[in-house]
Design an enzyme around this catalytic site. Structure first.
Site, PDB file in Angstrom:
ATOM      1  N   TYR A  44       4.107   6.927   9.571  1.00 55.82           N
ATOM      2  CA  TYR A  44       3.195   5.812   9.407  1.00 55.82           C
ATOM      3  C   TYR A  44       4.026   4.528   8.615  1.00 55.82           C
ATOM      4  O   TYR A  44       4.216   3.572   9.154  1.00 55.82           O
ATOM      5  CB  TYR A  44       2.037   6.209   8.687  1.00 55.82           C
ATOM      6  CG  TYR A  44       0.995   5.199   8.385  1.00 55.82           C
ATOM      7  CD1 TYR A  44       0.006   5.087   9.299  1.00 55.82           C
ATOM      8  CD2 TYR A  44       1.083   4.204   7.138  1.00 55.82           C
ATOM      9  CE1 TYR A  44      -0.911   3.880   9.284  1.00 55.82           C
ATOM     10  CE2 TYR A  44       0.059   3.284   7.123  1.00 55.82           C
ATOM     11  CZ  TYR A  44      -0.774   3.178   8.050  1.00 55.82           C
ATOM     12  OH  TYR A  44      -1.656   2.229   7.949  1.00 55.82           O
ATOM     13  N   HIS A 102       0.975  -0.983   0.078  1.00 59.24           N
ATOM     14  CA  HIS A 102      -0.007  -0.018  -0.066  1.00 59.24           C
ATOM     15  C   HIS A 102       0.939   1.268  -0.029  1.00 59.24           C
ATOM     16  O   HIS A 102       1.942   1.451   0.872  1.00 59.24           O
ATOM     17  CB  HIS A 102      -0.788   0.017   1.299  1.00 59.24           C
ATOM     18  CG  HIS A 102      -2.102  -0.959   1.260  1.00 59.24           C
ATOM     19  ND1 HIS A 102      -3.128  -0.614   2.089  1.00 59.24           N
ATOM     20  CD2 HIS A 102      -2.336  -1.950   0.275  1.00 59.24           C
ATOM     21  CE1 HIS A 102      -4.173  -1.804   1.431  1.00 59.24           C
ATOM     22  NE2 HIS A 102      -3.346  -2.498   0.684  1.00 59.24           N
ATOM     23  N   LYS A 159       1.741  -0.042  15.107  1.00 60.11           N
ATOM     24  CA  LYS A 159       3.134   0.100  15.356  1.00 60.11           C
ATOM     25  C   LYS A 159       3.763  -1.177  15.996  1.00 60.11           C
ATOM     26  O   LYS A 159       4.708  -1.361  16.296  1.00 60.11           O
ATOM     27  CB  LYS A 159       3.564   1.292  16.127  1.00 60.11           C
ATOM     28  CG  LYS A 159       3.568   2.460  15.150  1.00 60.11           C
ATOM     29  CD  LYS A 159       4.460   2.613  14.115  1.00 60.11           C
ATOM     30  CE  LYS A 159       4.535   3.888  13.181  1.00 60.11           C
ATOM     31  NZ  LYS A 159       4.629   3.326  11.851  1.00 60.11           N
TER      32      LYS A 159
HETATM   33  C1  PHB Z   1      -5.382  -4.406  10.861  1.00 56.35           C
HETATM   34  O1  PHB Z   1      -5.971  -5.274  11.993  1.00 56.35           O
HETATM   35  O2  PHB Z   1      -5.582  -4.475   9.871  1.00 56.35           O
HETATM   36  C2  PHB Z   1      -4.972  -3.227  11.183  1.00 56.35           C
HETATM   37  C3  PHB Z   1      -5.052  -2.678  12.694  1.00 56.35           C
HETATM   38  C4  PHB Z   1      -4.623  -1.264  13.165  1.00 56.35           C
HETATM   39  C5  PHB Z   1      -4.079  -0.735  12.093  1.00 56.35           C
HETATM   40  C6  PHB Z   1      -4.129  -0.992  10.707  1.00 56.35           C
HETATM   41  C7  PHB Z   1      -4.420  -2.147  10.197  1.00 56.35           C
HETATM   42  O3  PHB Z   1      -3.895   0.710  12.333  1.00 56.35           O
END
Ligand code: PHB
Ligand code: APR
Length: 397
Positions: free
Chosen positions: A388, A75, A300
């Site tokens: 990010y 992504h 994270k």
């Molecule tokens: C996910 O479980 O896909 C997930 C969880 C937290 C995030 C991003 C993705 O910030």
């Protein structure tokens, strides 16, 4: 009683313990992993799934990146939804070409487990009464019971990779450790479903009804989350109620595209910021969730665990191969610097995106104004994008 000896005794076979085991194996260093649950139980836990470049590189270094590259979704951005409209943060363009990989933590764990099994490396599952001893001396030990028999592992070092509720951090005398903690007044209700994702990238939504996140595991498997009061019980949330509430929190286009279906997993997780200082106690080192927890908004958790393990494996490699203790001595400080930065980002992103009724209408207006600034300012967008995707391992050094 049975005695064994190894160089590094690893407590916990989550992603931290397994990745450490793999990196040490590649460097020719012996390790035994002791895990209190069964392998199947470890694989049943569903957690976030966004990997930073640094984590992808580490999985490659550990020799377990193949399936991630085949099945993971690259992504280059994500959407922020607020005031009923979506805005894309073009992470790739804002960070000079960096991306994240959407690949479930469960799959990372499965790949690591398989690699360990294939290499014939020792992991003791369903170990009971795991205890660590004498880590302030030159002869630390780990003991456990299995099938009614007491076992002892003598080692040079203990790696405490046993998660937030583990035994390693709990074994440190209270006066030797400082814990920093913030508990948020809400949880995340998560649903996994075999439905196509509503959007090809992630949507982080700030709504007056509460935060929502649209994530995914593949082209046919979605992961969604809703901010819910901490008092909510998962049994109160039927699938229908979940989808109806998610719709309310999305923009008209996403609402229209949302494909719903039966949930295959549904759970509520509390949100917490937690950091332990230091992370080294004599010959025992904490890594991953044993030392820190971040709220999942910035995804994270796994990435921080992976970088702790990178620093720890490098420290052990320097100790055994180059006969220097400098990596070991710097471990805690190096980790904590990175951890505090990521904790700060996770706290900030959580505060920006969630609904805090106690802050009133003015709180919502401040959030809307900050989001409006972030998506329209190059500096603002770059700030969120670079955090990010994750800062480089040697950031600030
Ligand atoms: C996910 O479980 O896909 C997930 C969880 C937290 C995030 C991003 C993705 O910030
Ligand atoms: N003895 C042996 N093993 C233990 C003990 C104990 N006393 N206590 C806990 N464990 C095991 C748990 O059963 C678990 O399998 O330690 C493992 C810790 O794994 P995780 O909780 O997954 O922690 P970690 O490996 O550090 O992974 C960090 O997990 O929670 C997410 O967001 C977080 O993505 C991050 C990742």
């Amino acid at each position: 009683m049975r005695n064994t000896r190894t160089q590094v005794a690893i407590v916990g076979a989550g992603p931290s313990g397994l990745l450490l085991g793999q990196l040490l194996f590649k460097a020719g260093i012996d390790a035994i992993i002791v895990e209190r649950q069964s392998g199947d139980y470890v694989l049943s836990r569903i957690r976030a799934g966004v990997l930073e470049q640094v984590t992808m590189d580490l999985l490659d270094e550990a020799g377990v990146g193949q399936r991630m590259h085949q099945e993971g979704l690259v992504h280059g951005g994500f959407d922020l939804l607020f005031n009923g409209a979506r805005h894309r943060i073009n992470v790739n363009a804002l960070t000079g070409g960096k991306n994240v990989m959407v690949y479930g933590q469960t799959e990372v764990t499965r790949d690591l487990m398989l690699a360990r099994e294939q290499a014939g490396l020792p992991t003791v599952y369903e170990a009971e009464k795991v205890q660590i001893h004498d880590f302030d001396s030159a002869k630390p030990r780990v003991s456990y019971e299995k099938n009614g028999q007491l076992h002892t592992i003598e080692c040079d070092f203990i790696a405490g990779c046993d998660g937030f509720h583990g035994v390693c951090r709990a074994s440190v005398p209270k006066g030797a450790i400082k814990e920093f903690e913030k508990v948020y007044p809400f949880g995340w209700l998560g649903v996994l479903s075999d439905t196509p994702p509503v959007h090809h990238e992630l949507i982080y939504a700030n709504s007056t009804r509460g935060f929502a996140l649209c994530s995914q595991r593949s082209a046919i498997r979605s992961r969604y989350y809703l901010q819910v009061p901490l008092s909510d019980k998962v049994e109160q949330w039927s699938d229908e109620a979940f989808w109806a509430e998610l719709r309310h929190r999305l923009d008209p286009e996403a609402r229209e595209h949302l494909v719903t279906g039966p949930s295959i997993e549904k759970s509520i997780a509390p949100l917490r910021s937690f950091v332990t200082e230091p992370m080294r106690f004599g010959r025992m080192f904490l890594a991953g969730d044993a030392a820190h927890i971040v709220p999942p908004t910035g995804a994270k958790g796994l990435n921080l665990a992976a970088t702790d393990v990178k620093y720890l494996s490098s420290a052990f490699i320097a100790y055994y191969h180059d006969k220097t203790e400098s990596g070991i001595d710097r471990y805690s400080e190096r980790c904590l610097r990175r951890i505090w930065r990521a904790s700060r980002f996770s706290w900030w992103f959580t505060s920006l995106m969630h609904h805090f009724p106690e802050n009133g209408d003015i709180g919502q207006k401040f959030q809307d104004a900050e989001l409006d600034y972030l998506v329209h300012s190059q500096a603002g967008s770059q700030n969120i994008a670079e955090n990010y995707v994750g800062l480089p391992l040697n950031f600030g050094e």
